[in-house]
Design a protein around this motif. Structure first.
Motif: not given
Length: 257
Positions: A37, A41, A89
């Motif tokens: 993650r 990002n 995502q």
């Protein structure tokens, strides 16, 4: 860092996010999920990044959830609760995501493959939705997998848990391409080189367009798409692309190298 389970590097506009936990077949442990993650990002926020490649070390792309961590109800629920955010995502990333598989994917690993915009595998890679065989349901991954798969194949493979090969994965829509292992890097490069030619804002808007729910009324659909198209033709990125084409040069967004 040497002790990371997920590595990150950027070269010529391509961010490579590499799963590096071969001891458990790159299973989605709590630590791996957190690092994945974070790196996604970072790639999304970096204007220099044009394309994201999901790669792996070891013989397996991703075995799905780490079942050793999922032994208790609370830890199992935590893993399931966190996983949708990772799939989202990847699915909603404004930058194209390419999954590169030199080996098998199972369960949640297949969900990651489906969430990517482009998926390329060695022709020796195999796949399976193994959830039903351990008394679970492939529910979370269905959100990204079902839009890719032919309905008959989805029913068969979700219900049986049967292993299938890369050639069939291409046929049913899970993969874009399956090539000999020796050609895998070149095939991934072929896709990333093409993707890097697109305008960053145009790519992000195109991804959003592909995800949108179409209005039932055809006139409304055309009107919305006309507005989107006209805005980009008249916008700075569109004008740069048109000018570059007329001047027979690369647009400014094409990475060097």
């Amino acid at each position: 860092m040497a002790d990371e389970l997920v590595h990150y590097e950027v070269k010529a506009g391509i961010a490579r996010v590499t799963l590096d936990s071969p001891h458990n077949r790159n299973a989605l442990s709590a630590r791996l999920r957190a690092e994945l993650r974070d790196h996604l990002n970072t790639a999304t926020a970096d204007d220099a990044v044009r394309v994201i490649v999901l790669d792996h070390t070891g013989p397996v792309f991703c075995a799905g959830m780490d079942l050793k961590e999922a032994g208790g109800a609370s830890s199992s629920a935590q893993g399931v609760n966190e996983f949708p955010a990772i799939l989202e995502q990847i699915w909603t990333s404004p930058k194209p995501v390419v999954a590169k598989l030199a080996g098998p994917a199972r369960a949640g690993g297949v969900g990651i493959v489906a969430a990517a915009d482009i998926a390329v595998a060695a022709d020796t890679a195999t796949f399976a939705f193994t959830e039903v065989r351990i008394g679970a349901v492939p529910a979370v991954i269905s959100v990204t997998v079902l839009p890719r798969l032919l309905p008959r194949a989805a029913h068969e493979l979700f219900l049986t848990g049967e292993q299938f090969d890369a050639a069939r994965a291409v046929t049913i829509g899970l993969l874009n391409s399956a090539v000999p292992a020796a050609h895998l890097d070149a095939e991934v490069d072929r896709y990333t080189n093409m993707l890097a030619l697109g305008g960053p804002q145009a790519l992000a808007a195109t991804k959003q367009m592909l995800r949108r729910t179409r209005p039932a009324d055809l006139s409304t659909d055309f009107a919305e798409m006309l507005t989107l198209s006209a805005g980009f033709f008249a916008g700075a990125e569109g004008q740069e692309g048109i000018t570059a084409f007329a001047q027979k040069r690369k647009p400014h967004w094409v990475p060097e190298g």
